[in-house]
Motif scaffolding. Structure first.
Motif, short mmCIF file in Angstrom:
data_model
loop_
_atom_site.label_atom_id
_atom_site.label_comp_id
_atom_site.label_asym_id
_atom_site.label_seq_id
_atom_site.Cartn_x
_atom_site.Cartn_y
_atom_site.Cartn_z
N ASN A 50 38.82 41.88 23.65
CA ASN A 50 37.99 41.79 24.85
C ASN A 50 36.57 42.29 24.64
O ASN A 50 35.80 42.37 25.60
CB ASN A 50 38.64 42.59 25.99
CG ASN A 50 39.96 41.99 26.42
OD1 ASN A 50 40.07 40.79 26.58
ND2 ASN A 50 40.98 42.83 26.57
N ASN B 250 42.73 45.51 37.10
CA ASN B 250 41.80 46.03 36.09
C ASN B 250 42.13 45.40 34.75
O ASN B 250 43.29 45.07 34.48
CB ASN B 250 41.88 47.56 35.99
CG ASN B 250 41.46 48.24 37.28
OD1 ASN B 250 40.40 47.95 37.84
ND2 ASN B 250 42.28 49.15 37.77
N LEU B 251 41.12 45.29 33.90
CA LEU B 251 41.33 44.62 32.62
C LEU B 251 42.26 45.41 31.71
O LEU B 251 43.27 44.90 31.24
CB LEU B 251 39.99 44.38 31.92
CG LEU B 251 40.05 43.65 30.58
CD1 LEU B 251 40.67 42.27 30.74
CD2 LEU B 251 38.65 43.54 29.97
N ASN B 252 41.94 46.66 31.48
CA ASN B 252 42.76 47.51 30.61
C ASN B 252 43.56 48.47 31.47
O ASN B 252 43.05 49.49 31.92
CB ASN B 252 41.88 48.27 29.61
CG ASN B 252 41.07 47.34 28.73
OD1 ASN B 252 41.62 46.42 28.14
ND2 ASN B 252 39.77 47.56 28.65
N LYS C 149 47.08 41.71 37.88
CA LYS C 149 46.49 43.01 37.58
C LYS C 149 45.12 43.07 38.24
O LYS C 149 44.48 42.03 38.45
CB LYS C 149 46.38 43.22 36.07
CG LYS C 149 45.51 42.20 35.36
CD LYS C 149 45.53 42.39 33.86
CE LYS C 149 44.67 41.32 33.17
NZ LYS C 149 44.73 41.39 31.70
N ASP D 28 39.57 34.14 34.13
CA ASP D 28 38.23 34.44 34.61
C ASP D 28 37.26 33.37 34.11
O ASP D 28 37.08 33.21 32.90
CB ASP D 28 37.83 35.83 34.11
CG ASP D 28 36.47 36.27 34.66
OD1 ASP D 28 35.88 35.53 35.47
OD2 ASP D 28 36.00 37.36 34.28
N TRP E 126 44.75 36.89 34.32
CA TRP E 126 44.65 37.90 35.37
C TRP E 126 45.80 37.80 36.36
O TRP E 126 46.18 38.80 36.98
CB TRP E 126 43.31 37.75 36.10
CG TRP E 126 42.19 38.34 35.34
CD1 TRP E 126 41.48 37.75 34.34
CD2 TRP E 126 41.65 39.66 35.48
NE1 TRP E 126 40.53 38.62 33.84
CE2 TRP E 126 40.60 39.79 34.53
CE3 TRP E 126 41.93 40.72 36.33
CZ2 TRP E 126 39.86 40.96 34.41
CZ3 TRP E 126 41.18 41.89 36.19
CH2 TRP E 126 40.16 42.00 35.25
N SER F 233 45.65 39.33 27.62
CA SER F 233 44.65 40.05 28.42
C SER F 233 43.72 39.11 29.18
O SER F 233 43.05 39.53 30.12
CB SER F 233 43.84 40.98 27.52
OG SER F 233 43.18 40.23 26.50
N ARG F 234 43.63 37.83 28.79
CA ARG F 234 42.76 36.89 29.50
C ARG F 234 43.40 36.39 30.79
O ARG F 234 42.71 35.83 31.64
CB ARG F 234 42.45 35.70 28.61
CG ARG F 234 41.36 35.95 27.58
CD ARG F 234 41.09 34.66 26.83
NE ARG F 234 40.03 34.79 25.85
CZ ARG F 234 39.65 33.84 25.02
NH1 ARG F 234 40.28 32.67 25.05
NH2 ARG F 234 38.69 34.03 24.15
N LYS G 65 34.32 34.20 31.57
CA LYS G 65 34.55 34.40 30.14
C LYS G 65 34.28 33.13 29.34
O LYS G 65 34.25 33.16 28.12
CB LYS G 65 35.99 34.85 29.91
CG LYS G 65 36.32 36.22 30.48
CD LYS G 65 35.53 37.32 29.80
CE LYS G 65 35.89 38.68 30.34
NZ LYS G 65 35.09 39.76 29.71
#
Length: 798
Positions: free
Chosen positions: A68, A559-561, A557, A681, A534, A531-532, A684
């Protein structure tokens, strides 16, 4: 004797040379030779070291700590998918094996049956042509199952469902005699006698490095060392529950959740050189003791996803930024370092020439050369061609960068404003997207300016962008779409292959229908494993899920992390504009797949299961071979970009939706059962401002500011949703004139200077032009001096 000596000398000469006489032997030749020496006929008697390649044979491995932050190289997107798929399966199995604590304790383990395991590995491989094998390896006596009567709280000695792609060129089920890549061999590798050479936990197995990466998990000292993840679940009846489970290591931990193996020869199985991503699976062990203080979390299994080594690109360029090693193939490119520099290309796999030789700063291509020298051509050149060509010419006269900038003269500014009329009378807000040619800066100002605080000020149609804005999303988010397709195809396989009413001989029982916990876990694993992504949802058609009218687990989620996630069953929503059955993407796929299923992909499986509960040997599954029908990537649906103002995660989103299918109630034809959707997102995404064909739907097409007479636009990956993601390369016959460590005009600098020109500020935009390629340096010519003197003498006499 003399002839023998001559032969030995010849062999020595051949050994030290490369593929051609003028090329010295390098690491690529060494690795190729090591690969060719091992085959399926001799691998069992080879030395153990000969079954592995050096660890640095695969470079630029994806690191979860870096994904990320820095862009992923295009030649590593498939390795990234391997990385994410291994994490996805590890998170799911960790969740589902511990989810029994959500339900009341009854005489049942709540564990998935064997068919669930087998078909899960099939879906991992069938979705992506680059994935060659997928497996789940359990430690001895740690695999619980609900597939046998009277097996409550008992374990298999060994259990390892594995699927690998078979070569079906000569398979009797394919009369066409063509390789479809859609035939899979499915084995339970735990159906062997323990402590033999077939035992994957034994040292005699030789190629089980993937097992030893995490297993056996010898917990020393504290027993609460496994990473925990929290899930807030809201069910359809509006009851809430917070469930905490143990899983793989987090991204912030060392060494992280994913470990990579060295390239190894998959002896006796697929008989190919493979690379594997390995992630541990956590569980509470031992189970059902009644004493929680002796039940501790431990790694009981490992998820292993494998890829063919020959499909992985190598980087032959010298060490440097972006190629800082370890890389055994570094500096094996044939570019002439005096005048050229190496730039890697993607999509070549394990073979030479995956690079191009660009001119170094201060040099230019010869006039007869249109593009940088292709590495494949350089590698195949003869000695005469190589030493007499593939050189760039030195530029003798180089301009200095200006020290003092000035405002552009009115005539010059008006000329550029007349060329880019969209900047003369600028339109702001969402209306700019409706112009014949958009103003890229004002468009981005609008898109980037929308947030959760002001999105209510816009009309719903203004928050729905047209599809041209997401140009390139199908390729950029392909891995995320494949993960949704993987779950859709797994559900299709389970609904078509597994029959809960089937009766087997002996103690074996059929798998139960899909459960609520399993679908929640699968949906949650999409968000946990990539992680991409959401948010993700599995949306079932009305009355198609067991004992439920509507069922739609939705995981997301905020938040990203994070290690905290949420799951909701959207079946609880009862307003007509909120019910997922009325969403355009659900209705589109429902109507598209209402009757005709001819274009679906047919996947064949040859399944061998264990003979009995203790394993010992394998036997064919009762239906051998069998098949199922599933969707391909192009069968899914991409939504147009939209701002999810009222959603759980307000942001600009792109959604991909994949359908899944099962038999009707009479089991005579397929029917649409539901969809799996993932959202990513939009910001990105890389935007492409370079020219393209008229029919290409790209809203930002041809909005670059390169000087079109002397240069052309080339996209730069990784710049994100911002203007300037390109470079202006000089055309054939032109050269880069400035004293600079690069040989092109950077798009971000060009866009910034153009904005200064539009705002009538100090600018140097008019300098961003390539110069006509001329002499290599400024020098006097004797003949020109003589001719000039003669002309001057003649003119004076006249």
């Amino acid at each position: 004797m003399f002839r023998v000596c001559i032969l030995l000398i010849c062999l020595h000469i051949v050994q030290v040379m490369g593929q051609y006489e003028w090329q010295a032997r390098d690491p690529f030749d060494e690795v190729s030779r090591a690969m060719k020496l091992v085959n399926k006929d001799n691998c069992e008697i080879q030395h153990l070291g000969d079954l592995y390649l050096p660890e640095d044979s695969v470079s630029h491995l994806p690191d979860i700590k870096d994904i990320n932050i820095n862009p992923v190289f295009p030649n590593r997107t498939q390795l990234l998918h391997l990385h994410n798929m291994a994490m996805n399966r590890a998170f799911f199995w960790s969740y589902i094996l511990q989810s029994r604590f959500i339900r009341p304790a009854i005489n049942d383990t709540y564990d998935p049956g064997m068919m669930y395991y087998l078909l899960s590995t099939v879906a991992d491989v069938s979705t992506n042509k680059h994935v060659n094998a997928s497996a789940i390896y359990f430690s001895p006596n740690m695999a619980y199952s609900s597939s046998y009567r009277g097996f409550f709280n008992k374990t298999f000695p060994l259990f390892a469902p594995r699927t690998f792609r078979a070569d079906d060129f000569n398979d009797p089920i394919h009369l066409e005699r063509i390789s479809t890549l859609n035939t899979f061999t499915v084995h339970d590798l735990g159906a062997v006698k323990p402590n033999t050479s077939s035992d994957y936990t034994s040292d005699f197995y030789r190629i089980n490095e993937w097992y030893k990466k995490w297993l056996p998990d010898n917990v020393v000292g504290r027993h609460d060392t496994k990473t925990t993840y929290q899930v807030k679940i809201r069910y359809a009846n509006n009851t809430n529950e917070t469930f905490t489970f143990h899983g793989p290591p987090g991204a912030d931990e060392i060494p992280g959740p994913v470990k990579w193996t060295r390239p190894y020869f998959d002896c006796g199985r697929s008989n190919r050189w493979m690379v594997a991503a390995v992630v541990p699976i956590a569980d509470i062990y031992p189970r059902h003791t009644g004493f929680r203080h002796i039940e501790y979390p431990t790694y009981t299994a490992a998820s292993v996803v494998e890829m063919d080594f020959e499909r992985i690109d190598i980087n032959q360029c010298p060490p440097g930024q972006g190629n800082n090693g370890p890389n055994i193939f570094a500096d094996t490119a044939r570019c002439k370092k005096e005048t050229t520099e190496c730039e890697p290309l993607h999509g070549w796999g394990f073979r030479r020439g995956a690079y191009q030789c660009r001119c170094r700063p201060g040099h230019r291509l010869p006039l007869q050369t249109r593009r940088p020298f292709l590495g494949e051509i350089v590698e195949r050149a003869t000695a005469e061609q190589y030493y007499n060509g593939f050189d760039c010419l030195k530029i003798g006269w180089i301009q200095k960068l200006p020290v003092q900038w000035e405002k552009a003269p009115p005539y010059l500014r008006n000329m550029y404003l007349d060329r880019y009329k969209e900047y003369l009378n600028q339109t702001i807000g969402p209306a700019n997207l409706n112009q014949p040619k958009i103003n890229v800066h004002r468009t981005l100002d609008f898109i980037l300016g929308v947030n959760k605080d002001n999105c209510n000020q816009f009309k719903p149609e203004e928050l729905q962008l047209h599809g041209g804005v997401m140009y390139g999303a199908e390729e950029f988010f392909e891995n995320e779409a494949k993960m949704a397709l993987r779950l859709a195809n797994f559900i299709s396989a389970f609904l078509q292959v597994s029959d809960p009413k089937e009766v087997y001989s002996g103690k074996r029982v059929a798998d139960k229908p899909l459960t609520e916990d399993q679908m929640i876990g699968e949906t949650l694993a999409l968000v946990l494993g990539n992680s991409r992504i959401w948010s993700a949802g599995t949306y079932w058609e009305r009355n198609k899920f067991t004992n439920r009218t509507l069922f739609a687990p939705y995981a997301y989620k905020t938040n990203l992390n994070t290690r905290k996630f949420s799951v909701e069953d959207l079946a609880r929503l009862n307003k007509s504009d909120e019910v997922y059955l009325n969403k355009p993407w659900f209705k589109f796929l429902k109507y598209r797949w209402a009757s005709n299923f001819d274009s679906l992909e047919k996947f064949w499986m040859k399944i061998r299961i264990r003979f009995n509960e203790t394993g010992e040997t394998m036997k064919k599954y009762e239906h051998f071979p069998n098949h199922y029908y599933g969707a391909r990537l192009e069968h899914g649906y991409w939504t147009a970009p939209y701002y999810d103002c009222k959603g759980k995660v307000p942001m600009w989103k792109v959604k991909y939706v994949a359908p899944f299918f099962g038999w009707d109630s009479l089991k005579v034809k397929l029917e649409f059962k539901g969809v799996v959707a993932v959202t990513m997102d939009l910001l990105k995404l890389d935007i492409n401002q370079c020219p393209d064909d008229y029919y290409v739907a790209n809203a930002f097409k041809d909005t670059h500011k390169c000087d079109q007479k002397t240069s052309y636009c080339v996209p730069i990956f990784g710049r994100g949703f911002e203007a300037g993601g390109y470079k202006c390369e000089c055309k054939q016959g032109f050269e880069y004139p400035l004293e600079d460590p690069i040989t092109y005009f950077d798009g971000q600098l060009v866009e910034a200077e153009f904005s200064n020109l539009v705002d009538n500020n100090e600018t140097r935009f008019d300098m961003f032009k390539c110069r006509l390629a001329g002499a290599s340096s400024i020098h006097g010519s004797m003949w020109m001096t003589i001719i000039f003197a003669v002309y001057l003498f003649w003119a004076l006499r006249a």
